[in-house]
Design an enzyme around this catalytic site. Structure first.
Site, PDB file in Angstrom:
ATOM      1  N   ARG A 126      24.123 -51.445 -14.245  1.00  0.00           N
ATOM      2  CA  ARG A 126      25.587 -51.475 -14.110  1.00  0.00           C
ATOM      3  C   ARG A 126      26.309 -51.024 -15.379  1.00  0.00           C
ATOM      4  O   ARG A 126      27.484 -51.322 -15.564  1.00  0.00           O
ATOM      5  CB  ARG A 126      26.081 -52.864 -13.679  1.00  0.00           C
ATOM      6  CG  ARG A 126      25.546 -53.291 -12.316  1.00  0.00           C
ATOM      7  CD  ARG A 126      26.216 -54.567 -11.825  1.00  0.00           C
ATOM      8  NE  ARG A 126      25.733 -54.930 -10.504  1.00  0.00           N
ATOM      9  CZ  ARG A 126      24.691 -55.719 -10.276  1.00  0.00           C
ATOM     10  NH1 ARG A 126      24.025 -56.244 -11.299  1.00  0.00           N
ATOM     11  NH2 ARG A 126      24.308 -55.987  -9.054  1.00  0.00           N
ATOM     12  N   LYS A 148      34.476 -38.501 -17.602  1.00  0.00           N
ATOM     13  CA  LYS A 148      34.028 -38.167 -16.251  1.00  0.00           C
ATOM     14  C   LYS A 148      32.528 -37.884 -16.278  1.00  0.00           C
ATOM     15  O   LYS A 148      32.064 -37.025 -17.035  1.00  0.00           O
ATOM     16  CB  LYS A 148      34.761 -36.937 -15.726  1.00  0.00           C
ATOM     17  CG  LYS A 148      36.168 -37.196 -15.232  1.00  0.00           C
ATOM     18  CD  LYS A 148      36.705 -35.922 -14.587  1.00  0.00           C
ATOM     19  CE  LYS A 148      38.063 -36.141 -13.967  1.00  0.00           C
ATOM     20  NZ  LYS A 148      38.561 -34.911 -13.313  1.00  0.00           N
ATOM     21  N   GLU A 190      37.946 -22.866 -21.060  1.00  0.00           N
ATOM     22  CA  GLU A 190      38.633 -24.161 -21.068  1.00  0.00           C
ATOM     23  C   GLU A 190      39.630 -24.255 -22.222  1.00  0.00           C
ATOM     24  O   GLU A 190      40.683 -24.880 -22.094  1.00  0.00           O
ATOM     25  CB  GLU A 190      37.615 -25.304 -21.168  1.00  0.00           C
ATOM     26  CG  GLU A 190      36.774 -25.508 -19.916  1.00  0.00           C
ATOM     27  CD  GLU A 190      37.543 -26.180 -18.784  1.00  0.00           C
ATOM     28  OE1 GLU A 190      38.690 -26.612 -19.002  1.00  0.00           O
ATOM     29  OE2 GLU A 190      36.987 -26.270 -17.668  1.00  0.00           O
ATOM     30  N   LYS A 232      43.230 -32.922 -24.664  1.00  0.00           N
ATOM     31  CA  LYS A 232      42.570 -33.663 -23.595  1.00  0.00           C
ATOM     32  C   LYS A 232      42.653 -35.165 -23.847  1.00  0.00           C
ATOM     33  O   LYS A 232      42.883 -35.947 -22.916  1.00  0.00           O
ATOM     34  CB  LYS A 232      41.111 -33.235 -23.445  1.00  0.00           C
ATOM     35  CG  LYS A 232      40.456 -33.903 -22.235  1.00  0.00           C
ATOM     36  CD  LYS A 232      39.220 -33.193 -21.739  1.00  0.00           C
ATOM     37  CE  LYS A 232      38.747 -33.795 -20.420  1.00  0.00           C
ATOM     38  NZ  LYS A 232      37.529 -33.142 -19.904  1.00  0.00           N
ATOM     39  N   GLU A 242      42.909 -40.281 -13.444  1.00  0.00           N
ATOM     40  CA  GLU A 242      43.499 -39.186 -12.668  1.00  0.00           C
ATOM     41  C   GLU A 242      44.451 -39.670 -11.581  1.00  0.00           C
ATOM     42  O   GLU A 242      44.407 -39.228 -10.436  1.00  0.00           O
ATOM     43  CB  GLU A 242      42.390 -38.319 -12.055  1.00  0.00           C
ATOM     44  CG  GLU A 242      42.815 -36.874 -11.845  1.00  0.00           C
ATOM     45  CD  GLU A 242      41.642 -35.962 -11.521  1.00  0.00           C
ATOM     46  OE1 GLU A 242      41.533 -35.578 -10.362  1.00  0.00           O
ATOM     47  OE2 GLU A 242      40.860 -35.662 -12.422  1.00  0.00           O
ATOM     48  N   ARG A 246      46.690 -36.547 -15.471  1.00  0.00           N
ATOM     49  CA  ARG A 246      45.395 -35.932 -15.733  1.00  0.00           C
ATOM     50  C   ARG A 246      45.105 -34.764 -14.786  1.00  0.00           C
ATOM     51  O   ARG A 246      44.253 -33.927 -15.072  1.00  0.00           O
ATOM     52  CB  ARG A 246      44.287 -36.995 -15.647  1.00  0.00           C
ATOM     53  CG  ARG A 246      42.934 -36.480 -16.101  1.00  0.00           C
ATOM     54  CD  ARG A 246      41.939 -37.601 -16.330  1.00  0.00           C
ATOM     55  NE  ARG A 246      40.626 -37.063 -16.700  1.00  0.00           N
ATOM     56  CZ  ARG A 246      39.657 -37.771 -17.256  1.00  0.00           C
ATOM     57  NH1 ARG A 246      39.837 -39.055 -17.515  1.00  0.00           N
ATOM     58  NH2 ARG A 246      38.506 -37.215 -17.557  1.00  0.00           N
ATOM     59  N   ASN A 250      43.086 -29.893 -14.263  1.00  0.00           N
ATOM     60  CA  ASN A 250      42.397 -29.160 -13.194  1.00  0.00           C
ATOM     61  C   ASN A 250      42.969 -27.758 -12.985  1.00  0.00           C
ATOM     62  O   ASN A 250      42.583 -27.077 -12.026  1.00  0.00           O
ATOM     63  CB  ASN A 250      42.503 -29.938 -11.870  1.00  0.00           C
ATOM     64  CG  ASN A 250      41.811 -31.283 -11.949  1.00  0.00           C
ATOM     65  OD1 ASN A 250      40.781 -31.410 -12.598  1.00  0.00           O
ATOM     66  ND2 ASN A 250      42.392 -32.284 -11.304  1.00  0.00           N
ATOM     67  N   HIS A 253      40.868 -24.934 -11.598  1.00  0.00           N
ATOM     68  CA  HIS A 253      39.592 -25.484 -11.150  1.00  0.00           C
ATOM     69  C   HIS A 253      39.412 -25.491  -9.637  1.00  0.00           C
ATOM     70  O   HIS A 253      38.279 -25.460  -9.157  1.00  0.00           O
ATOM     71  CB  HIS A 253      39.412 -26.908 -11.699  1.00  0.00           C
ATOM     72  CG  HIS A 253      39.034 -26.943 -13.143  1.00  0.00           C
ATOM     73  ND1 HIS A 253      39.801 -26.377 -14.123  1.00  0.00           N
ATOM     74  CD2 HIS A 253      37.950 -27.480 -13.763  1.00  0.00           C
ATOM     75  CE1 HIS A 253      39.216 -26.576 -15.292  1.00  0.00           C
ATOM     76  NE2 HIS A 253      38.101 -27.216 -15.106  1.00  0.00           N
ATOM     77  N   HIS A 257      35.931 -23.984  -8.510  1.00  0.00           N
ATOM     78  CA  HIS A 257      34.859 -24.712  -7.830  1.00  0.00           C
ATOM     79  C   HIS A 257      34.384 -23.968  -6.586  1.00  0.00           C
ATOM     80  O   HIS A 257      33.194 -23.985  -6.252  1.00  0.00           O
ATOM     81  CB  HIS A 257      35.325 -26.121  -7.461  1.00  0.00           C
ATOM     82  CG  HIS A 257      35.417 -27.040  -8.634  1.00  0.00           C
ATOM     83  ND1 HIS A 257      36.077 -28.250  -8.587  1.00  0.00           N
ATOM     84  CD2 HIS A 257      34.927 -26.946  -9.886  1.00  0.00           C
ATOM     85  CE1 HIS A 257      36.000 -28.848  -9.765  1.00  0.00           C
ATOM     86  NE2 HIS A 257      35.300 -28.073 -10.564  1.00  0.00           N
ATOM     87  N   HIS A 270      30.511 -22.352 -15.610  1.00  0.00           N
ATOM     88  CA  HIS A 270      31.759 -23.052 -15.314  1.00  0.00           C
ATOM     89  C   HIS A 270      32.971 -22.397 -15.973  1.00  0.00           C
ATOM     90  O   HIS A 270      34.006 -22.186 -15.326  1.00  0.00           O
ATOM     91  CB  HIS A 270      31.641 -24.518 -15.749  1.00  0.00           C
ATOM     92  CG  HIS A 270      32.862 -25.333 -15.439  1.00  0.00           C
ATOM     93  ND1 HIS A 270      33.279 -25.586 -14.153  1.00  0.00           N
ATOM     94  CD2 HIS A 270      33.773 -25.925 -16.250  1.00  0.00           C
ATOM     95  CE1 HIS A 270      34.392 -26.314 -14.175  1.00  0.00           C
ATOM     96  NE2 HIS A 270      34.713 -26.532 -15.445  1.00  0.00           N
TER      97      HIS A 270
END
Length: 366
Positions: A126, A148, A190, A232, A242, A246, A250, A253, A257, A270
């Site tokens: 956990r 993330k 980025e 960031k 998010e 936030r 994206n 993106h 994607h 990427h």
């Protein structure tokens, strides 16, 4: 920049706050940090078969000097390793070596290693401590910052994951000495994004110093990495999970994607996909009247000048358009498009007409 000087960017998240340490020869800083923590001695160092041979022994020796007993686990390099199946193999390694709840997981590599190792750290018992040692420019300015962590599913990228903050991020610029030119360019994708969404003066800096940026000249490299992390960190500090702000991270993106997915995650890395996606997002912004043609051209020109692609091969508009509705950022069938209001400012639109999206997609396909 003096090689002994370090830049520290603080990510403010209350009790989960942490530092991003940026500079050259950070081994001593890493040792001091580890010695100041009450970690168990048995630890895991996750890397890949590209980075491991270059820096694995060096970093393992630093951890040993700090009093730890590192177990090194190298995954095959590439996005195809970011799966539950590979994560399970890492869990088995951890269990066999009897790591406990105070045993940290160190991620030494690019974004795939960081995402995968972070996902394992967030779920084993956990949650165990996690530290990022990003070696690629892309990971240094993007995936290592913000917490993330995820693995991919056959039906989509990063669909299985969580928000899990590291104890610290150490960005050692010496790691970039062995980066291929293509990996430098993908990180720049980025970096350009941060200027577009948040800081017009930073965007102008990239426009004015493209040769220094491409060559990773010391002062330019430190500035662009630190400023990217600052931007960031500022966004994440205000919106960790998010819920609103936030989303601006994206930008580019949604389309990126789909490009990655349609080309099997092998044709474009990427940052290259994000570059093409930003060209598409700028096109949508212009078609909606949010920006003028001159602003759109500045975006395209900078992306092209930094050696990044502006068009994608091997994709079809119908498949890309259908795919966006499976993206994890799509809610109740509504796509939230992050678009340009100007250079340095964004706006989120969830009512972009289908014909405009399709036209923009067609515009970025070769």
């Amino acid at each position: 920049m003096n090689k002994e000087a370090h830049r520290i960017v603080r990510v403010e998240l209350g009790p989960q706050s942490y530092d991003i340490v940026i500079g050259h020869e950070l081994g001593a800083s890493l040792i001091d940090f580890v010695r100041g923590k009450r970690y168990s001695r048995q630890v895991l160092l996750v890397t890949d078969d590209n980075v491991g041979p270059l820096y694995g022994e060096q970093v393992a020796a630093l951890l040993a000097e700090a009093g730890l007993h590192p177990v090194v686990y190298a995954i095959p390099a590439g996005e195809s390793s970011k799966t539950l199946a590979v994560a399970e193999k890492i869990y088995t390694c951890i269990i066999e070596h009897r790591l406990d709840r105070k045993s940290p997981v160190f991620a030494l590599g690019g974004g795939v290693v960081g995402d995968l190792a972070g996902f394992v750290a967030s779920t084993y018992m956990r949650g165990v401590p996690f530290l990022q040692l990003p070696t690629s420019l892309l990971a240094q300015v993007d995936s290592s910052v913000g917490g993330k962590v995820a693995v991919d599913h056959a039906l989509g990228k990063n669909l299985i994951g969580s928000f899990y903050q590291p104890d610290a991020v150490f960005i050692d610029l010496d790691f970039m000495k062995t980066l291929p030119k293509r990996e430098i360019a993908t990180g720049l994708g980025e970096i350009v994004k941060y200027g577009i969404i948040y800081d017009a003066s930073f965007f102008a800096f990239l426009e004015q110093h493209p040769d220094d940026v491409l060559a990773l000249a010391p002062e330019a490299a430190v500035h662009m990495i630190a400023r990217s992390c600052e931007i960031k960190a500022a966004v994440v500090s205000q919106d960790e999970k998010e819920a609103g702000l936030r989303r601006i991270l994206n930008f580019g993106h949604t389309m990126a994607h789909m490009i990655e997915q349609e080309t099997g995650y092998v044709r474009y890395n990427h940052g290259e996909a994000v570059a093409i996606g930003m060209v598409g997002a700028a096109d949508i912004s212009r078609r909606l009247g949010l920006i003028d043609a001159e602003t759109q051209e500045r975006v395209v020109a900078l992306i092209r000048r930094l050696g990044l692609p502006t068009k994608a091969e091997g994709c079809m508009v119908d498949a890309m358009y259908a795919g966006i509705f499976h993206d994890k950022k799509t809610v109740n069938g509504t796509v939230n498009w992050v678009l340009m209001d100007s250079i340095g400012r964004t706006v989120v639109k969830n009512d972009v007409p289908e014909d405009i999206v399709r036209a923009a997609m067609a515009g970025v396909l070769a």
